[in-house]
Design a protein around this motif. Structure first.
Motif, PDB file in Angstrom:
ATOM      1  N   GLU A  33       0.880  -1.162   0.000  1.00  0.00           N
ATOM      2  CA  GLU A  33       0.000   0.000   0.000  1.00  0.00           C
ATOM      3  C   GLU A  33       0.919   1.213   0.000  1.00  0.00           C
ATOM      4  N   PHE A  34       0.535   2.259  -0.716  1.00  0.00           N
ATOM      5  CA  PHE A  34       1.390   3.428  -0.884  1.00  0.00           C
ATOM      6  C   PHE A  34       0.792   4.663  -0.239  1.00  0.00           C
ATOM      7  N   SER A  35       1.693   5.539   0.198  1.00  0.00           N
ATOM      8  CA  SER A  35       1.275   6.816   0.748  1.00  0.00           C
ATOM      9  C   SER A  35       2.330   7.863   0.402  1.00  0.00           C
ATOM     10  N   PHE A  50       6.475  -3.262   9.139  1.00  0.00           N
ATOM     11  CA  PHE A  50       7.732  -3.796   8.617  1.00  0.00           C
ATOM     12  C   PHE A  50       7.403  -4.862   7.596  1.00  0.00           C
ATOM     13  N   PRO A  51       7.963  -4.822   6.439  1.00  0.00           N
ATOM     14  CA  PRO A  51       8.944  -3.878   5.925  1.00  0.00           C
ATOM     15  C   PRO A  51       8.282  -2.623   5.342  1.00  0.00           C
ATOM     16  N   THR A  52       9.075  -1.600   5.196  1.00  0.00           N
ATOM     17  CA  THR A  52       8.654  -0.399   4.471  1.00  0.00           C
ATOM     18  C   THR A  52       9.746  -0.057   3.465  1.00  0.00           C
ATOM     19  N   ILE A  53       9.362   0.551   2.384  1.00  0.00           N
ATOM     20  CA  ILE A  53      10.308   1.028   1.373  1.00  0.00           C
ATOM     21  C   ILE A  53       9.924   2.474   1.087  1.00  0.00           C
ATOM     22  N   SER A  54      10.872   3.376   1.245  1.00  0.00           N
ATOM     23  CA  SER A  54      10.560   4.779   0.989  1.00  0.00           C
ATOM     24  C   SER A  54      11.560   5.381   0.014  1.00  0.00           C
ATOM     25  N   ALA A  55      11.108   6.405  -0.658  1.00  0.00           N
ATOM     26  CA  ALA A  55      11.956   7.155  -1.577  1.00  0.00           C
ATOM     27  C   ALA A  55      11.691   8.637  -1.348  1.00  0.00           C
ATOM     28  N   LYS A  56      12.764   9.384  -1.188  1.00  0.00           N
ATOM     29  CA  LYS A  56      12.630  10.835  -1.044  1.00  0.00           C
ATOM     30  C   LYS A  56      12.596  11.443  -2.447  1.00  0.00           C
ATOM     31  N   VAL A  57      11.573  12.249  -2.674  1.00  0.00           N
ATOM     32  CA  VAL A  57      11.349  12.845  -3.990  1.00  0.00           C
ATOM     33  C   VAL A  57      11.053  14.322  -3.799  1.00  0.00           C
ATOM     34  N   LEU A  58      11.551  15.142  -4.689  1.00  0.00           N
ATOM     35  CA  LEU A  58      11.218  16.566  -4.628  1.00  0.00           C
ATOM     36  C   LEU A  58       9.702  16.714  -4.684  1.00  0.00           C
ATOM     37  N   PRO A  59       9.129  17.571  -3.836  1.00  0.00           N
ATOM     38  CA  PRO A  59       7.665  17.694  -3.772  1.00  0.00           C
ATOM     39  C   PRO A  59       6.993  17.918  -5.123  1.00  0.00           C
ATOM     40  N   GLU A  60       7.630  18.670  -6.007  1.00  0.00           N
ATOM     41  CA  GLU A  60       6.998  18.947  -7.295  1.00  0.00           C
ATOM     42  C   GLU A  60       6.949  17.726  -8.215  1.00  0.00           C
ATOM     43  N   PHE A  61       7.701  16.655  -7.897  1.00  0.00           N
ATOM     44  CA  PHE A  61       7.707  15.438  -8.709  1.00  0.00           C
ATOM     45  C   PHE A  61       7.073  14.251  -7.999  1.00  0.00           C
ATOM     46  N   LEU A  62       6.604  14.438  -6.777  1.00  0.00           N
ATOM     47  CA  LEU A  62       6.091  13.324  -5.976  1.00  0.00           C
ATOM     48  C   LEU A  62       4.855  12.678  -6.603  1.00  0.00           C
ATOM     49  N   SER A  63       3.916  13.482  -7.047  1.00  0.00           N
ATOM     50  CA  SER A  63       2.705  12.940  -7.652  1.00  0.00           C
ATOM     51  C   SER A  63       3.037  12.149  -8.918  1.00  0.00           C
ATOM     52  N   GLU A  64       3.947  12.649  -9.720  1.00  0.00           N
ATOM     53  CA  GLU A  64       4.363  11.944 -10.937  1.00  0.00           C
ATOM     54  C   GLU A  64       5.018  10.606 -10.582  1.00  0.00           C
ATOM     55  N   MET A  65       5.865  10.610  -9.573  1.00  0.00           N
ATOM     56  CA  MET A  65       6.522   9.378  -9.126  1.00  0.00           C
ATOM     57  C   MET A  65       5.482   8.370  -8.645  1.00  0.00           C
ATOM     58  N   PHE A  66       4.520   8.841  -7.867  1.00  0.00           N
ATOM     59  CA  PHE A  66       3.433   7.997  -7.362  1.00  0.00           C
ATOM     60  C   PHE A  66       2.726   7.304  -8.525  1.00  0.00           C
ATOM     61  N   ALA A  98       6.015   2.757   0.822  1.00  0.00           N
ATOM     62  CA  ALA A  98       5.210   1.552   0.629  1.00  0.00           C
ATOM     63  C   ALA A  98       5.293   0.709   1.890  1.00  0.00           C
ATOM     64  N   TYR A  99       4.164   0.112   2.246  1.00  0.00           N
ATOM     65  CA  TYR A  99       4.117  -0.761   3.416  1.00  0.00           C
ATOM     66  C   TYR A  99       3.004  -1.771   3.202  1.00  0.00           C
ATOM     67  N   ASN A 100       3.055  -2.833   3.971  1.00  0.00           N
ATOM     68  CA  ASN A 100       2.007  -3.846   3.925  1.00  0.00           C
ATOM     69  C   ASN A 100       1.189  -3.689   5.198  1.00  0.00           C
ATOM     70  N   PRO A 101      -0.083  -3.282   5.092  1.00  0.00           N
ATOM     71  CA  PRO A 101      -0.873  -3.029   6.307  1.00  0.00           C
ATOM     72  C   PRO A 101      -1.105  -4.280   7.149  1.00  0.00           C
ATOM     73  N   GLY A 102      -0.887  -5.450   6.579  1.00  0.00           N
ATOM     74  CA  GLY A 102      -1.054  -6.682   7.337  1.00  0.00           C
ATOM     75  C   GLY A 102       0.189  -7.121   8.098  1.00  0.00           C
ATOM     76  N   ARG A 103       1.277  -6.381   7.957  1.00  0.00           N
ATOM     77  CA  ARG A 103       2.529  -6.743   8.599  1.00  0.00           C
ATOM     78  C   ARG A 103       2.951  -5.649   9.578  1.00  0.00           C
ATOM     79  N   LEU A 104       2.444  -5.762  10.781  1.00  0.00           N
ATOM     80  CA  LEU A 104       2.793  -4.804  11.823  1.00  0.00           C
ATOM     81  C   LEU A 104       4.157  -5.136  12.416  1.00  0.00           C
ATOM     82  N   ARG A 105       4.865  -4.108  12.814  1.00  0.00           N
ATOM     83  CA  ARG A 105       6.160  -4.289  13.481  1.00  0.00           C
ATOM     84  C   ARG A 105       5.901  -4.776  14.888  1.00  0.00           C
ATOM     85  N   HIS A 106       6.673  -5.758  15.323  1.00  0.00           N
ATOM     86  CA  HIS A 106       6.492  -6.301  16.688  1.00  0.00           C
ATOM     87  C   HIS A 106       7.497  -5.718  17.635  1.00  0.00           C
TER      88      HIS A 106
END
Length: 106
Positions: A33-35, A50-66, A98-106
């Motif tokens: 799931e993405f946010s 857990f796990p999560t994958i993130s990418a830092k993107v300039l705000p003006e390009f974030l929507s395009e990246m999404f 990105a994260y999986n809502p069914g996989r909570l960190r313990h």
């Protein structure tokens, strides 16, 4: 030139998502799931899931990246864009996470 860079970053992000899913034994019915998030929202998601994958993107390009990532991953679930994501220049959104809502960190 910038569009090519965003395209390359999206491809690399999708590659990382697929590798992480395999490494963490995602089942066929599990997906990402993405946010689009601020620094604080990203930290909160990383503490909760857990796990999560993130990418830092300039705000003006974030929507395009999404949208690029969404188009490259056919079987993923997506959060709807928040209303202020349509005006990224004035927002503090700077991460695609990105994260999986069914996989909570313990």
């Amino acid at each position: 030139m910038i569009n090519e860079t965003i395209e390359q970053k999206a491809k690399l992000y999708v590659y990382d998502l697929n590798n992480c899913a395999v490494e963490n034994g995602f089942k066929p019915d599990e997906s990402w799931e993405f946010s689009m998030a601020t620094d604080q929202e990203k930290t909160a998601l990383e503490k909760k899931y857990f796990p999560t994958i993130s990418a830092k993107v300039l705000p003006e390009f974030l929507s395009e990246m999404f949208h690029l990532v969404k188009s490259k991953l056919v079987h993923a679930k997506y959060n709807k864009e928040s209303s202020h994501a349509h005006n990224p220049a004035g927002s503090s959104l700077q991460y695609l996470i990105a994260y999986n809502p069914g996989r909570l960190r313990h």
